[in-house]
Design an enzyme around this catalytic site. Structure first.
Site, PDB file in Angstrom:
ATOM      1  CD  GLU A  25     -14.371 -11.543 -14.940  1.00 28.00           C
ATOM      2  OE1 GLU A  25     -15.407 -10.971 -14.546  1.00 28.00           O
ATOM      3  OE2 GLU A  25     -14.385 -12.501 -15.727  1.00 28.00           O
ATOM      4  CG  ASP A  63     -13.747  -7.020  -9.158  1.00 30.42           C
ATOM      5  OD1 ASP A  63     -13.995  -5.910  -9.666  1.00 30.42           O
ATOM      6  OD2 ASP A  63     -14.387  -7.476  -8.178  1.00 30.42           O
ATOM      7  CD  GLU A 111     -12.765  -6.597 -13.389  1.00 31.21           C
ATOM      8  OE1 GLU A 111     -13.390  -5.692 -12.812  1.00 31.21           O
ATOM      9  OE2 GLU A 111     -13.239  -7.742 -13.551  1.00 31.21           O
TER      10      GLU A 111
END
Length: 163
Positions: A54, A58, A129
């Protein structure tokens, strides 16, 4: 004390095939998408949850969005680009995209999370993400951009039509 084996389990091979179909990407490293689909609550250890992916996803999304906006709007200044980027890389947008590919039914989550009914938008956004990161690690930036560019273009078009 919680039972670390009490998680909602989908068939991993089914989830992998479904994810590849939905995102139109074939993984060479078959472990990456499975980690991307595993929430910390459903992981045996945090090392095999999607938290680290994640974080990377991002950054990849932010970079991809910035590069696209920089190319698409050469006359815009930094403030205008930043404002549009914030729309594209928001948690809300990532959760919307996660819903578009129906990622919720593919996730491996702990029993407590799995009994909530609909999963929180933040969890869906994080999983999305993580999928971005899995694509990036497996196929590089070009593969991640091929996945993200149509989504980014669609979001920007929708924002313009709303004005």
């Amino acid at each position: 004390m919680s039972d670390t084996n009490s998680f909602v389990m989908v068939d991993p091979q089914w989830a992998l095939r479904e994810l590849e179909t939905r995102i139109q990407y074939q993984f060479r490293d078959r472990t990456l998408p499975l980690v991307a689909l595993t929430h910390a609550s459903g992981a045996i250890t945090r090392d095999v949850s999607n938290e680290r992916l994640e974080f990377l996803g991002d950054a990849v999304l932010g970079f991809s969005a910035c590069a696209f906006l920089f190319e698409r709007f050469p006359e815009w200044q930094e403030g205008e680009l930043t404002q549009l980027k914030s729309l594209v890389v928001s948690r809300k947008t990532c959760a919307e995209w996660a819903r578009q590919i129906d990622i919720e039914g593919l996730l491996i989550v702990g029993k407590g999370v799995g009994t909530l009914g609909k999963l929180p938008a933040s969890l869906l956004a994080n999983a999305f993400e993580s999928v971005i990161a899995a694509i990036f690690l497996d196929g590089g930036l070009d593969a991640a951009n091929r996945f993200l560019r149509p989504l980014i273009e669609s979001k920007i078009s929708a924002a313009y039509q709303a004005e």
